[in-house]
Design a protein around this motif. Sequence first.
Motif, short mmCIF file in Angstrom:
data_model
loop_
_atom_site.label_atom_id
_atom_site.label_comp_id
_atom_site.label_asym_id
_atom_site.label_seq_id
_atom_site.Cartn_x
_atom_site.Cartn_y
_atom_site.Cartn_z
N ASN A 206 -57.36 9.58 -0.95
CA ASN A 206 -57.50 8.22 -0.12
C ASN A 206 -57.74 8.12 1.47
O ASN A 206 -57.18 7.66 1.99
CB ASN A 206 -56.48 7.06 -0.56
N GLU B 136 -59.81 6.49 3.04
CA GLU B 136 -59.93 5.07 3.77
C GLU B 136 -58.71 5.00 4.48
O GLU B 136 -58.39 4.21 5.35
CB GLU B 136 -60.54 4.62 3.15
N LYS B 137 -58.16 5.21 4.41
CA LYS B 137 -55.85 5.15 4.80
C LYS B 137 -55.84 6.30 6.22
O LYS B 137 -54.91 6.30 7.03
CB LYS B 137 -55.04 5.54 4.15
N GLU C 264 -48.24 4.71 -4.76
CA GLU C 264 -49.47 5.11 -4.69
C GLU C 264 -49.86 6.48 -4.14
O GLU C 264 -50.17 6.81 -2.71
CB GLU C 264 -50.42 4.58 -3.57
N SER D 170 -52.32 8.43 -3.85
CA SER D 170 -54.21 9.16 -3.66
C SER D 170 -52.98 9.36 -1.82
O SER D 170 -54.09 9.43 -0.73
CB SER D 170 -55.06 7.98 -3.81
N THR D 171 -52.52 7.51 -1.51
CA THR D 171 -52.72 7.53 -0.03
C THR D 171 -51.50 8.63 0.97
O THR D 171 -51.27 8.60 1.73
CB THR D 171 -51.95 5.51 0.01
#
Length: 269
Positions: free
Chosen positions: A59, A61-62, A230, A232-233
């Motif tokens: 992810n 975006e993080k 989570e 993926s993060t």
Amino acid sequence: MSALVVPARPRRPWLFAGWIAVSAVVVLAFWSIDINWARLADLPSEIVRYLFLMFAAPNWEKLPEALWQTWRSVEMAWVGTVLGILLATPLSLFAARGFGPAWLRAVLRGLFSLIRAVPEIIIAIVILSVTGLTPFTGALALAINGIGTLGKWGYEAVEGVAPGAIEAARAAGGGTSQVLRWGVWPQAAPMFWSFWLYRFEINVRSSAVLGLIGVGGIGDMLTSYTQYREWSTVGVLLIVVVIVTMLIDWASGAIRRRIMEGARARVLV
């Protein structure tokens, strides 16, 4: 010519008894752990599954938040290193043989050993009741733990200095402070700088662990997203941690090598 007589090997029954006792404690501790041995067969497949969950589709975006929290961990490590240096350096000088009274050396060396025996995370748990769950708590824990290692490395470096300059400074009428300044520090400074940089490397890695108790930084973020599964993060966070730690280790190692090579070159000249 008389035959060569091989001396009998000295018997040390207390040493043998000690090894037996240690072995018995290890075996008893091992068998007292409740381990589900049947699940060990599933461990390789579980590792592959979690690696896939974390790194198949990270992810990204993080990433900005991960970089910011990593920077906070580096700040925590830097503050902890500086505080540890300021506290440990003068103590290490008094703990060195020839620069402090015997009783003070014994107290300081015992203090260094005691501090080294306590992990940073335990120190942070003890002091967070006063400072709260803030990055400053982590920095203080790293600083206190650094006193143990930097203090030991410091007095060993002072005691390893060649005695010629020390004797010359004392022969010229210099006091303890003058002897340390002109007889010890010019020779010991490269080792001190190397120790300080290496301690910063250790603190960078330790700061991520301290985040697990909620004092901030990338470790705090890792704990939160791991609890909520989570993955993926979590994968992004691990990538950032590994890359940043490797870069800091590489830069610090390069600087330490330059310092020590310069010190050796001055000695040869």
